[in-house]
Write an enzyme that holds these catalytic residues in place. Structure first.
Site, PDB file in Angstrom:
ATOM      1  CB  SER A 142      -0.882   0.013   1.251  1.00 42.36           C
ATOM      2  OG  SER A 142      -1.487   1.272   1.440  1.00 42.36           O
ATOM      3  CE1 TYR A 157      -3.495  -2.453   5.593  1.00 36.52           C
ATOM      4  CE2 TYR A 157      -2.706  -0.291   4.899  1.00 36.52           C
ATOM      5  CZ  TYR A 157      -3.281  -1.517   4.592  1.00 36.52           C
ATOM      6  OH  TYR A 157      -3.640  -1.795   3.296  1.00 36.52           O
TER       7      TYR A 157
END
Length: 252
Positions: A142, A157
């Protein structure tokens, strides 16, 4: 000749996170290129539908349970044969707390699913790729692993996704002697189950449009081309890279 570069005919591919969103799109794309696909996710009913649609094999596992992660590759070998392609697309956020308040349990769960499970799956696939004389591992990361996103707390994350890029580079160097390529695709924002509320909020959607140079809303279909390129012969001289597919978000 150009179509041959993207031909995956007969190659066994394992795709995690394949019960929805990007994982499904990747499974459909690789199957359409001729791969024999094993789809892996925890939601067995959805997974079965995907497998039936692409004439693949469903392997229901909850990868946040690392013992279940260890059992994936043996199940694939039994069902389809040795894998030559591994796409680690499973991932999630387990807390929306700010960094100073993230509970340890959520940190551990996030790192387990997003970073440790892909490492274990790569270890499981390794001997089969060595025997085949080639292999491609693509980790789905990401842009959160590269830049901070104001207003969206996601410390664990982001750490897990940045860790995938580090793991990618190290495995690429160690396993290059076996012609095993390891890369990462780092998507920007696109509509999915997780990001749906952002796109459904006019204020948030305007924020995304304002910060994405390309004048379009991202979708899973905008990501799969990079994965297909890295999975097959078209990308056979690319390894150790993190390819950002974000509509220009990180170039601002």
């Amino acid at each position: 000749m150009s179509s041959d570069m993207f031909d995956l005919d007969g190659r066994v591919a394992v795709i995690t996170g394949a019960s929805s969103g990007l994982g499904v799109a990747i499974a459909e794309t690789l199957a359409s290129a001729g791969a024999r696909v094993a789809v892996v996710a925890r939601r067995a009913d959805r997974l079965a539908d995907v497998a039936q649609r692409i004439d693949g094999v469903a392997i229901a596992r909850d990868l946040s349970d690392l013992e279940q992660a260890d059992s994936v590759i043996p199940a694939v070998v039994d069902a389809l044969g040795p894998p030559e392609i591994l796409i680690n697309a499973a991932g999630s956020m387990f807390t929306e707390e700010k960094a100073e308040a993230e509970p340890r349990s959520a940190i551990e769960q996030t790192l387990g699913l997003n970073l440790i499970a892909p490492f274990l799956l790569a270890q499981g696939a390794f001997p089969h790729m060595v025997a085949a004389g080639r292999g491609s591992i693509v980790n789905i990361s990401s842009i959160s692993g590269r830049v901070g996103i104001p207003g969206i707390p996601q410390a664990s994350y982001a750490a897990s996704k940045a860790g995938l890029s580090g793991l990618t580079a190290e495995l690429a160097v160690q396993w290059a002697r076996h012609s095993i390529r390891v890369n990462t695709v780092a998507p920007g924002f696109f509509r999915s189950e997780i990001t749906g509320p952002l796109y459904d909020s006019e204020r948030a959607a305007a924020y995304l449009r304002r910060n994405t140079p390309l004048p379009k809303e991202g979708s899973a279909q905008d990501i799969v081309g990079a994965v297909l390129w890295l999975a097959g012969d078209a990308g056979n001289y690319v390894t150790g890279q993190t390819i950002v597919v974000d509509g220009g978000w990180t170039t601002r």
